[in-house]
Write an enzyme that holds these catalytic residues in place. Structure first.
Site, PDB file in Angstrom:
ATOM      1  N   ASP A 101     -32.083 -33.738  31.614  1.00  0.00           N
ATOM      2  CA  ASP A 101     -31.535 -34.111  30.314  1.00  0.00           C
ATOM      3  C   ASP A 101     -32.444 -34.386  29.030  1.00  0.00           C
ATOM      4  OD1 ASP A 101     -30.459 -36.464  32.962  1.00  0.00           O
ATOM      5  OD2 ASP A 101     -29.506 -34.755  32.033  1.00  0.00           O
TER       6      ASP A 101
HETATM    7  N1  LIG Z   1     -32.595 -28.600  34.952  1.00  0.00           N
HETATM    8  C1  LIG Z   1     -31.367 -29.272  34.776  1.00  0.00           C
HETATM    9  N2  LIG Z   1     -30.359 -29.581  35.826  1.00  0.00           N
HETATM   10  C2  LIG Z   1     -29.464 -30.396  35.489  1.00  0.00           C
HETATM   11  C3  LIG Z   1     -29.453 -31.269  34.161  1.00  0.00           C
HETATM   12  C4  LIG Z   1     -30.644 -30.765  33.186  1.00  0.00           C
HETATM   13  O1  LIG Z   1     -30.693 -31.469  32.166  1.00  0.00           O
HETATM   14  N3  LIG Z   1     -31.681 -29.816  33.474  1.00  0.00           N
HETATM   15  N4  LIG Z   1     -28.593 -32.105  33.987  1.00  0.00           N
HETATM   16  C5  LIG Z   1     -27.924 -32.554  35.214  1.00  0.00           C
HETATM   17  C6  LIG Z   1     -26.842 -33.671  34.879  1.00  0.00           C
HETATM   18  N5  LIG Z   1     -27.336 -34.854  35.499  1.00  0.00           N
HETATM   19  C7  LIG Z   1     -27.095 -35.738  34.410  1.00  0.00           C
HETATM   20  O2  LIG Z   1     -26.391 -35.576  33.409  1.00  0.00           O
HETATM   21  C8  LIG Z   1     -27.917 -35.126  36.584  1.00  0.00           C
HETATM   22  C9  LIG Z   1     -27.405 -34.889  37.733  1.00  0.00           C
HETATM   23  C10 LIG Z   1     -27.993 -34.960  38.948  1.00  0.00           C
HETATM   24  C11 LIG Z   1     -29.316 -35.784  39.006  1.00  0.00           C
HETATM   25  C12 LIG Z   1     -29.755 -35.990  40.358  1.00  0.00           C
HETATM   26  O3  LIG Z   1     -30.862 -36.701  40.517  1.00  0.00           O
HETATM   27  N6  LIG Z   1     -29.243 -35.352  41.323  1.00  0.00           N
HETATM   28  C13 LIG Z   1     -29.802 -35.194  42.753  1.00  0.00           C
HETATM   29  C14 LIG Z   1     -28.808 -35.239  43.845  1.00  0.00           C
HETATM   30  C15 LIG Z   1     -27.889 -36.218  43.580  1.00  0.00           C
HETATM   31  C16 LIG Z   1     -26.616 -35.973  44.579  1.00  0.00           C
HETATM   32  O4  LIG Z   1     -26.571 -35.397  45.282  1.00  0.00           O
HETATM   33  O5  LIG Z   1     -25.479 -36.720  44.369  1.00  0.00           O
HETATM   34  C17 LIG Z   1     -30.776 -34.065  43.046  1.00  0.00           C
HETATM   35  O6  LIG Z   1     -30.113 -32.943  42.403  1.00  0.00           O
HETATM   36  O7  LIG Z   1     -31.651 -34.040  43.701  1.00  0.00           O
HETATM   37  C18 LIG Z   1     -29.740 -36.208  37.752  1.00  0.00           C
HETATM   38  C19 LIG Z   1     -29.204 -36.164  36.584  1.00  0.00           C
HETATM   39  C20 LIG Z   1     -27.345 -31.502  36.077  1.00  0.00           C
HETATM   40  N7  LIG Z   1     -28.306 -30.590  36.315  1.00  0.00           N
END
Ligand SMILES: Nc1nc2c(c(=O)[nH]1)N[C@@H](CN(C=O)c1ccc(C(=O)N[C@@H](CCC(=O)O)C(=O)O)cc1)CN2
Length: 301
Positions: free
Chosen positions: A245
């Site tokens: 983000d």
């Molecule tokens: N490398 C990046 N990947 C993603 C980004 C980014 O900016 N850089 N934006 C996110 C979207 N997002 C907020 O807008 C976001 C999505 C997911 C998470 C998170 O903590 N996900 C966990 C799993 C959660 C679940 O399984 O429900 C994880 O991936 O471990 C934080 C922020 C999209 N990707």
């Protein structure tokens, strides 16, 4: 007594409008760049429809320009146009440029998870003709929206993605995308993309974050906002980088909230902002109105 003579009305060209192209130029600012661009275009008989330019320092800094022009026989003229732009903009000024036939819409893949409001908004706007893109596919780590996506005539692929090891899911994403899209949209896709995936996918990735960044980075921003007692909630569309983000911001907006709103109220009010912000960002990217400059953007909206 002052006599004025109206200029003779120029006869409008008859027939269909000339095909249009976008020319995006960026690099070190210098005197003569605008003249060089307009000279090359006029030399090929192109008619400039719009021209937006920004230089970030009058004493000489970075130069950014978006030109849209019309040219009969555009497709056949592109190689010669590129040759002249290479000689002028690249060789003489050391600039970078992209030249694109606007009659060929960009192909986009949309990623989603369980929240479907942004995904369905994009598909609805596309069906209404408001988004000049080709939706190549929708990919989700949940099966919930499969039938709705297919009702728009768009291919849907369910790629489960559990736990910390996302390599198998990302390998499948890359296989599905296989260099066949021009950009990717994360429409509330809730999985963090690896730096390797971002590098290998090789096209811009636009994410909608459900807060007014830089506030409340990461998961659960509305709960954090309620806890903080904010009076505004918002949404941010940005390009994705490996820093969660924190990529270049394309568009943002906010809506007022009060102490009486629950976290659920914030989520519902924020969803309307998310949809509006993401659709503007996707439209502007589709029309080559966004130029990336490091971790910033120049948006000729
Ligand atoms: N490398 C990046 N990947 C993603 C980004 C980014 O900016 N850089 N934006 C996110 C979207 N997002 C907020 O807008 C976001 C999505 C997911 C998470 C998170 O903590 N996900 C966990 C799993 C959660 C679940 O399984 O429900 C994880 O991936 O471990 C934080 C922020 C999209 N990707």
């Amino acid at each position: 007594m002052t006599l004025t003579q109206d200029a003779p009305a120029r006869a409008a060209k008859s027939g269909p409008p000339a095909p249009q192209a976008s020319l995006i130029v960026q690099g070190a600012d210098a005197t003569g760049i605008v003249a060089a661009v307009t000279s090359v275009l006029s030399g090929h008989g192109a008619n400039i429809v719009s021209l937006d330019q920004y230089s970030d320092n009058p004493q000489g800094g970075a130069f950014f320009q978006r030109t849209v022009f019309g040219l009969d026989g555009l497709r056949a003229a592109l190689p010669a146009l590129r040759a002249d732009l290479d000689r002028s903009l690249v060789d003489e000024f050391g600039l970078r440029y992209t030249l694109r036939d606007l009659s060929v819409p960009k192909r986009v893949a949309i990623f989603a998870s369980k929240s479907d409001h942004c995904l369905l908004d994009l598909l609805w706007r596309h069906r209404q003709g408001q988004l000049p893109v080709t939706v190549a596919m929708v990919i989700s780590n949940h099966p919930d929206v499969a039938e709705e996506v297919r009702s728009f005539g768009v291919p849907f692929f369910h790629v489960p993605c559990q736990g910390s090891d996302k390599s198998a899911a990302e390998a499948e994403h890359l296989r599905l995308l296989q260099g066949n899209v021009d950009f990717v949209v994360l429409a509330r896709y809730m999985q963090i993309l690896s730096a390797d995936f971002i590098d290998r996918v090789g096209v811009p990735i636009i994410n909608i974050h459900h807060s007014f960044l830089p506030a409340f980075i990461g998961a659960g921003p509305y709960a954090k906002a309620k806890e903080r007692g904010v009076k505004l909630v918002g949404a941010t569309a940005h390009y994705v980088t490996e820093n969660l983000d924190e990529g270049p911001i394309i568009e943002q907006d906010v809506v007022r909230v009060t102490h009486a709103h629950t976290a659920g109220d914030l989520t519902r009010r924020g969803a309307d902002v998310e949809r509006a912000v993401l659709s503007r960002a996707v439209l502007w990217h589709a029309e080559d109105r966004v130029i990336r400059d490091g971790n910033h953007t120049i948006v000729f909206a």
